[in-house]
Motif scaffolding. Structure first.
Motif, mmCIF file in Angstrom:
data_model
loop_
_atom_site.group_PDB
_atom_site.id
_atom_site.type_symbol
_atom_site.label_atom_id
_atom_site.label_comp_id
_atom_site.label_asym_id
_atom_site.label_seq_id
_atom_site.Cartn_x
_atom_site.Cartn_y
_atom_site.Cartn_z
ATOM 1 N N UNK A 338 0.830 -1.202 0.000
ATOM 2 C CA UNK A 338 0.000 0.000 0.000
ATOM 3 C C UNK A 338 0.863 1.249 0.000
ATOM 4 N N UNK A 339 0.255 2.353 -0.354
ATOM 5 C CA UNK A 339 0.907 3.646 -0.214
ATOM 6 C C UNK A 339 -0.016 4.528 0.601
ATOM 7 N N UNK A 340 0.536 5.200 1.613
ATOM 8 C CA UNK A 340 -0.255 6.035 2.490
ATOM 9 C C UNK A 340 -0.019 7.514 2.180
ATOM 10 N N UNK A 341 -1.102 8.244 2.061
ATOM 11 C CA UNK A 341 -1.036 9.691 1.859
ATOM 12 C C UNK A 341 -1.990 10.362 2.848
ATOM 13 N N UNK A 342 -1.552 11.455 3.440
ATOM 14 C CA UNK A 342 -2.385 12.177 4.404
ATOM 15 C C UNK A 342 -2.957 13.441 3.775
ATOM 16 N N UNK A 343 -4.127 13.813 4.236
ATOM 17 C CA UNK A 343 -4.743 15.057 3.819
ATOM 18 C C UNK A 343 -5.363 15.713 5.053
ATOM 19 N N UNK A 344 -5.052 17.009 5.254
ATOM 20 C CA UNK A 344 -5.554 17.751 6.410
ATOM 21 C C UNK A 344 -6.333 18.965 5.943
ATOM 22 N N UNK A 345 -7.399 19.289 6.643
ATOM 23 C CA UNK A 345 -8.199 20.451 6.270
ATOM 24 C C UNK A 345 -9.060 20.893 7.443
ATOM 25 N N UNK A 346 -9.465 22.167 7.382
ATOM 26 C CA UNK A 346 -10.417 22.717 8.339
ATOM 27 C C UNK A 346 -11.807 22.359 7.868
ATOM 28 N N UNK A 389 -6.844 12.966 7.647
ATOM 29 C CA UNK A 389 -7.206 11.617 7.219
ATOM 30 C C UNK A 389 -6.031 10.962 6.513
ATOM 31 N N UNK A 390 -5.842 9.703 6.785
ATOM 32 C CA UNK A 390 -4.825 8.911 6.087
ATOM 33 C C UNK A 390 -5.519 8.040 5.043
ATOM 34 N N UNK A 391 -5.106 8.194 3.804
ATOM 35 C CA UNK A 391 -5.678 7.430 2.697
ATOM 36 C C UNK A 391 -4.695 6.342 2.306
ATOM 37 N N UNK A 392 -5.157 5.103 2.294
ATOM 38 C CA UNK A 392 -4.331 3.973 1.849
ATOM 39 C C UNK A 392 -4.735 3.604 0.427
ATOM 40 N N UNK A 393 -3.783 3.684 -0.479
ATOM 41 C CA UNK A 393 -4.000 3.277 -1.864
ATOM 42 C C UNK A 393 -3.347 1.904 -2.071
ATOM 43 N N UNK A 394 -4.091 1.000 -2.667
ATOM 44 C CA UNK A 394 -3.514 -0.306 -2.994
ATOM 45 C C UNK A 394 -4.381 -0.986 -4.033
ATOM 46 N N UNK A 395 -3.748 -1.502 -5.062
ATOM 47 C CA UNK A 395 -4.447 -2.283 -6.069
ATOM 48 C C UNK A 395 -4.460 -3.736 -5.647
ATOM 49 N N UNK A 396 -5.554 -4.423 -5.972
ATOM 50 C CA UNK A 396 -5.640 -5.854 -5.723
ATOM 51 C C UNK A 396 -4.890 -6.645 -6.789
ATOM 52 N N UNK A 397 -4.458 -5.986 -7.856
ATOM 53 C CA UNK A 397 -3.983 -6.699 -9.036
ATOM 54 C C UNK A 397 -2.568 -6.348 -9.474
ATOM 55 N N UNK A 398 -2.009 -5.242 -8.966
ATOM 56 C CA UNK A 398 -0.679 -4.830 -9.415
ATOM 57 C C UNK A 398 -0.087 -3.817 -8.434
ATOM 58 N N UNK A 399 1.219 -3.551 -8.590
ATOM 59 C CA UNK A 399 1.846 -2.496 -7.818
ATOM 60 C C UNK A 399 1.559 -1.153 -8.472
ATOM 61 N N UNK A 400 1.264 -0.173 -7.658
ATOM 62 C CA UNK A 400 1.019 1.172 -8.159
ATOM 63 C C UNK A 400 2.328 1.953 -8.181
ATOM 64 N N UNK A 401 2.473 2.848 -9.138
ATOM 65 C CA UNK A 401 3.696 3.643 -9.252
ATOM 66 C C UNK A 401 3.568 4.932 -8.447
ATOM 67 N N UNK A 405 0.127 7.382 -7.813
ATOM 68 C CA UNK A 405 -0.330 7.751 -6.479
ATOM 69 C C UNK A 405 -0.335 9.265 -6.320
ATOM 70 N N UNK A 406 0.719 9.913 -6.772
ATOM 71 C CA UNK A 406 0.789 11.367 -6.640
ATOM 72 C C UNK A 406 -0.313 12.053 -7.436
ATOM 73 N N UNK A 407 -0.609 11.531 -8.629
ATOM 74 C CA UNK A 407 -1.697 12.098 -9.434
ATOM 75 C C UNK A 407 -3.050 11.916 -8.735
#
Length: 425
Positions: A338-346, A389-401, A405-407
């Motif tokens: 997985x790749x973890x990305x955080x997003x914060x906001x008011x 919030x922490x968002x976990x990105x992960x494909x069930x079928x392949x590795x993500x680049x 993820x950045x896009x």
């Protein structure tokens, strides 16, 4: 988050997010290396059809996704309509459905009428009023339910068909279908899943000779039926009944089994409220009803770790299952990081987590595995509250680049800011 009104998941007969707890967070580090497994993916995704036939009725995209202030159905949800996973004999959901059918056919001499192709587009009356959901219940909100317009929804539970079938004279029936709810994102929750509803109606002649009242007779019959179903699916397991509350049954119960060293909630059920029968011209009858979630049981029976897999057309998943083979254990074909990305906001007064999850799903689709609140604080001087919030990105079928993820994360940030009117930090 979803409200608690359900047999199966929080709408009809179950507080069942307790069954599969949200303690499956992956702890792997992200690696952007390309996996050779991605070479074996099946290129299966097709453009969404603009015209479907549901329950014998032709449905166009404009019938579901509308430029209407009361419509909150995204394209991603329309794309699931007509998939009918529960009708596929080689799919885990279809295998489970058919095994339950076999139990009822064998033990009740084919007396239960089966429905598995009823349209998921129903009226607010059918979805809520007919099963006695209170006017002010949170489940009616736009935060929880997909509204096509102010009087039409995508069904939140298969019980939406209960009253109509009773009025049409059916007294023993099973209804299976896809149901739709705005919900959180994790390994056990998805905005589309599948339920089965069962109903059995009794007349005075049925319970008169038993020496008990109709309610007690129906409750005993219900428990006998569902204990047999649990043994049919899970084997000789220990069971227990838990008293609970649902607005449409009284008394109400949850059935739990001791399976794989822990207690699992299997389904919710109860003796139908007389008001529902009265409205169907059956005031002299009693009835029981139950509801179960097919995904929840299938995840346990087939050892499927992530609810997104049910929607996969990757042959490494689909070829593991075959008609009539209940409980074949899923073999993971790869463990992609997985790749973890955080997003914060008011946040603002109108912010809800379900709305956030809808935005994230709209951008990342099934590439998002989980959205989790990891921090919250209030600036008392400004009178503002911040969420991270922490968002976990992960494909069930392949590795993500890294680039993918950045896009995705950049698009999520833009959409969250514009659609939810929050201030990013």
């Amino acid at each position: 988050m979803t409200s608690t009104l359900s047999f199966t998941r929080p709408f009809l007969f179950t507080n069942a997010s307790n069954l599969l707890r949200r303690n499956c967070l992956a702890t792997f580090s992200f690696s952007a290396s390309f996996s050779s497994d991605s070479l074996h993916q099946k290129k299966w995704r097709q453009p969404v059809s603009s015209l479907l036939e549901l329950g014998g009725v032709a449905i166009g995209k404009h019938d579901v996704v509308r430029d209407d202030p009361t419509n909150n159905v995204p394209d991603s949800i329309f794309s699931k309509l007509g998939m009918q996973l529960h009708q596929r004999d080689n799919h885990p959901l279809g295998i489970l459905k058919n095994e339950i059918y076999n139990y009822f056919d064998t033990n009740y001499s084919n007396k239960f009428t089966k429905f598995d192709d009823l349209s998921p587009i129903v009226s607010v009356k059918e979805n809520f009023d007919d099963v006695l959901v209170p006017e002010d219940h949170v489940s009616r909100s736009y935060n929880d339910t997909y509204y096509i317009d102010s009087q039409t929804v995508l069904r939140c539970h298969t019980s939406a068909h209960q009253a109509e079938l009773l009025r049409r004279g059916y007294t023993q029936f099973l209804v299976t279908g896809d149901v739709y709810r705005r919900d959180s994102i994790d390994s056990t929750h998805y905005p589309v899943f599948h339920q089965m509803e069962g109903v059995r109606v009794f007349s005075l002649n049925d319970w008169e000779a038993s020496g008990t009242d109709g309610t007690s007779f129906a409750a005993d019959d219900l428990k006998k039926c569902l204990e047999g179903l649990a043994r049919h699916l899970f084997g000789a397991v220990e069971m227990r009944w838990v008293d609970t509350y649902f607005p449409f049954t009284n008394p109400s119960f949850e059935l739990e089994i001791f399976f794989q060293e822990k207690w699992l909630e299997v389904l919710g059920c109860g003796v139908m409220e007389q008001e529902i029968l009265k409205r169907s011209d059956k005031e002299n009858n009693v009835a029981w009803a139950f509801g179960l979630g097919l995904e929840r049981l299938a995840m346990v029976l087939f050892d499927i770790p992530d609810i997104r897999l049910f929607w996969s057309a990757d042959e490494r998943f689909t070829t593991q299952f075959s008609k009539g083979k209940l409980g074949v254990k899923f073999k993971s074909f790869s463990k992609f990081p997985p790749c973890y990305k955080d997003i914060s906001f008011w946040i603002n007064d109108s912010f809800t987590e379900n709305n956030l999850c809808e935005v994230v799903r709209g951008v990342a689709g099934d590439l998002v595995e989980e959205v989790q609140l990891i921090d919250s604080f209030t600036n008392k001087k400004k009178g503002m509250t911040s969420h991270c919030y922490r968002i976990a990105y992960r494909s069930m079928e392949r590795s993500l680049t890294d680039e993918e993820i950045n896009d995705l994360q950049w698009n999520v940030r833009e959409q969250v800011q514009s659609k939810l009117n929050v201030v990013l930090r």
